[in-house]
Structure formats: structure tokens, C-alpha cells
Design a protein around this motif. Structure first.
Motif, PDB file in Angstrom:
ATOM      1  N   THR A   1       0.903  -1.183   0.024  1.00  0.00           N
ATOM      2  CA  THR A   1       0.130  -0.183  -0.015  1.00  0.00           C
ATOM      3  C   THR A   1       0.995   1.338  -0.032  1.00  0.00           C
ATOM      4  OG1 THR A   1      -0.144   0.099   2.417  1.00  0.00           O
ATOM      5  CG2 THR A   1      -2.019  -1.192   1.194  1.00  0.00           C
TER       6      THR A   1
ATOM      7  N   THR B   1       0.726   7.341  -3.162  1.00  0.00           N
ATOM      8  CA  THR B   1       0.799   7.822  -4.750  1.00  0.00           C
ATOM      9  C   THR B   1       0.740   9.152  -4.706  1.00  0.00           C
ATOM     10  OG1 THR B   1       0.021   5.582  -5.501  1.00  0.00           O
ATOM     11  CG2 THR B   1      -0.012   7.421  -7.118  1.00  0.00           C
ATOM     12  N   ASP B   2      -0.292   9.979  -4.248  1.00  0.00           N
ATOM     13  CA  ASP B   2      -0.520  11.438  -4.531  1.00  0.00           C
ATOM     14  C   ASP B   2       0.798  12.213  -4.078  1.00  0.00           C
ATOM     15  OD1 ASP B   2      -2.587  11.079  -5.576  1.00  0.00           O
ATOM     16  OD2 ASP B   2      -3.991  11.390  -4.137  1.00  0.00           O
TER      17      ASP B   2
ATOM     18  N   VAL C   1      -3.013   3.556  -0.568  1.00  0.00           N
ATOM     19  CA  VAL C   1      -2.336   3.478  -1.989  1.00  0.00           C
ATOM     20  C   VAL C   1      -2.485   5.012  -2.771  1.00  0.00           C
ATOM     21  CG1 VAL C   1      -2.506   2.652  -4.354  1.00  0.00           C
ATOM     22  CG2 VAL C   1      -2.619   1.004  -2.388  1.00  0.00           C
ATOM     23  N   ARG C   2      -3.600   5.616  -2.488  1.00  0.00           N
ATOM     24  CA  ARG C   2      -3.891   6.897  -3.191  1.00  0.00           C
ATOM     25  C   ARG C   2      -2.806   8.045  -2.487  1.00  0.00           C
ATOM     26  NH1 ARG C   2      -9.154   5.067  -3.578  1.00  0.00           N
ATOM     27  NH2 ARG C   2      -9.744   6.033  -1.874  1.00  0.00           N
ATOM     28  N   ALA C   3      -3.019   8.030  -1.129  1.00  0.00           N
ATOM     29  CA  ALA C   3      -2.216   8.730  -0.479  1.00  0.00           C
ATOM     30  C   ALA C   3      -0.915   8.896  -0.755  1.00  0.00           C
ATOM     31  CB  ALA C   3      -2.466   8.630   1.140  1.00  0.00           C
TER      32      ALA C   3
ATOM     33  N   PRO D   1       3.318   1.392  -4.622  1.00  0.00           N
ATOM     34  CA  PRO D   1       2.861   2.498  -5.300  1.00  0.00           C
ATOM     35  C   PRO D   1       3.744   3.687  -5.531  1.00  0.00           C
ATOM     36  CG  PRO D   1       1.321   1.610  -3.638  1.00  0.00           C
ATOM     37  CD  PRO D   1       2.593   1.125  -3.378  1.00  0.00           C
TER      38      PRO D   1
ATOM     39  N   GLY E   1      -7.139   1.092  -0.058  1.00  0.00           N
ATOM     40  CA  GLY E   1      -7.292   1.863  -1.377  1.00  0.00           C
ATOM     41  C   GLY E   1      -6.844   3.301  -1.209  1.00  0.00           C
ATOM     42  N   GLY E   2      -7.302   3.558   0.235  1.00  0.00           N
ATOM     43  CA  GLY E   2      -6.869   5.212   0.720  1.00  0.00           C
ATOM     44  C   GLY E   2      -5.407   5.227   0.793  1.00  0.00           C
TER      45      GLY E   2
END
Length: 202
Positions: A71, A111-112, A107-109, A75, A104-105
Motif C-alpha cells: 500500500t 501515490t499522491d 495507495v492513493r495517499a 505504489p 485503497g486510501g
């Protein structure tokens, strides 16, 4: 063509009270990366996680530092790969805010955090150099010296004996063409020497 960064770039974002502090910076290998991560842990002793990803050829690695597997580090590494970066370290320091983000949250965090830092990054091409060493007849020395600029080559050394033994440094991408030019110009009189491809010593 791969790119690197001339200087560190940073980002900071907050998601559900968790704070993510991102940084992407130049880094040559795993030893330097681990030292940088250790320094970040010292700077942020109360941080929950210090996750990182290193894109540096055979030294490439990713570390989730206690986040659920896949996670964080992976990423982050994918962002570096997607942007064709080489010789860089991405780190994200997380302060947990008490609200779970889910896989999912997370991974996005992560990645962003890396992607936002890179929005302002200046990218510079990574040019891999190689070394050529050969002996050419004296009659070709002037021609060869004039030829170097056209191939982005630099004369590292010239020894005068039976012929002129030269050591050249140039971008890998230009080596085949320059080798061919020297072979043609010398009409078979050039003698190529093996090089160790290591750093040149004076």
C-alpha cells in the motif's frame, strides 16, 4: 530516456487527519537511501511510518514500513517508474490521525504524495558515459581531436609512442558511431584497447 532530479522536491497533504510529508530527491544507491531514511526517522521521532521507494538500477527497492503490504512503497515506486526517473529516492513520513484509510486510501495517499512533489520538479536527462581507448596513427591525431565535439566526447588522456594512444569519455549512445568513424578513417590501422568501464583515475 531516463531522468533524474538536480534537487529535492517536497509535498504535504492531510487525509482524514493523517499527515503525509513527501520528498523526492537524488540518490545513487541503497546505502545512501537507508542513511536518508534513518535521518528522517530521527527528524520525525513521533511519526507512525517512514515509507520509501528507491529507483536506482539494481539498487531499486520499496519499503512499506509497517503499512499493509503493497500500500505504500510499491505504489511510490510505480510513480517513479511511470515518470521514467532513475537515481532518485521517494520518502513519505506519515503521522497517523486516528482514522483508518483502508488499503485503497493508503495507495492513493502515498501515490499522491510522490506525484504532487514531482509536479514542481525540474528533471534532467541521465546520460550514461562510456570509455573508449585506442591507438591511432599520428596522421589521424588532428582529425580525431576535431571529431570529438560532434560526438559529445572528451579526451581524457593522450600518450605518444608508436602511435597516439587516446582515452575518450562519451555518451554510451554515441559510442558505436564514433567507433565506426575512427575505423573508417584509419583504414584498419586503429588498435582498440579493452577498458574496465570503471571511473577514470588520474
Amino acid at each position: 530516456m531516463p531522468f533524474s532530479l538536480p534537487a529535492p522536491v517536497h509535498s504535504e497533504l492531510t487525509l482524514k487527519k493523517s499527515r503525509f510529508i513527501g520528498c523526492v530527491e537524488p540518490c545513487v544507491g541503497r546505502e545512501e537511501a537507508l542513511a536518508r531514511v534513518a535521518a528522517l526517522r530521527a527528524e520525525h521521532p513521533s511519526a507512525t511510518h517512514v515509507c520509501w521507494a528507491l529507483m536506482a538500477g539494481g539498487h531499486s527497492a520499496a519499503n512499506d514500513d509497517g503499512e499493509p503490504g503493497g500500500t505504500a512503497g510499491r505504489p511510490m515506486l510505480e510513480v517513479l517508474r511511470h515518470q521514467d526517473l532513475e537515481g532518485v529516492l521517494a520518502t513519505v513520513v506519515r503521522y497517523y490521525g486516528g482514522i483508518q484509510l483502508g488499503a485503497g486510501g493508503l495507495v492513493r495517499a502515498y501515490t499522491d504524495s510522490v506525484a504532487q512533489a514531482l509536479l514542481t520538479a525540474e528533471k534532467v536527462p541521465v546520460i550514461r558515459l562510456t570509455t573508449l581507448r585506442c591507438m591511432v596513427p599520428y596522421a589521424l591525431e588532428g582529425w580525431l581531436r576535431r571529431e570529438l565535439d560532434a560526438h559529445g566526447a572528451h579526451l581524457l588522456d593522450a600518450q605518444h609512442g608508436e602511435g597516439v594512444e587516446v582515452t575518450l569519455s562519451l555518451p554510451e549512445a554515441n559510442a558505436t558511431e564514433l567507433t565506426s568513424r575512427i575505423n573508417d578513417a584509419s583504414q584498419g590501422q586503429v588498435v582498440w584497447r579493452k577498458t574496465d568501464q570503471g571511473p577514470e583515475t588520474g
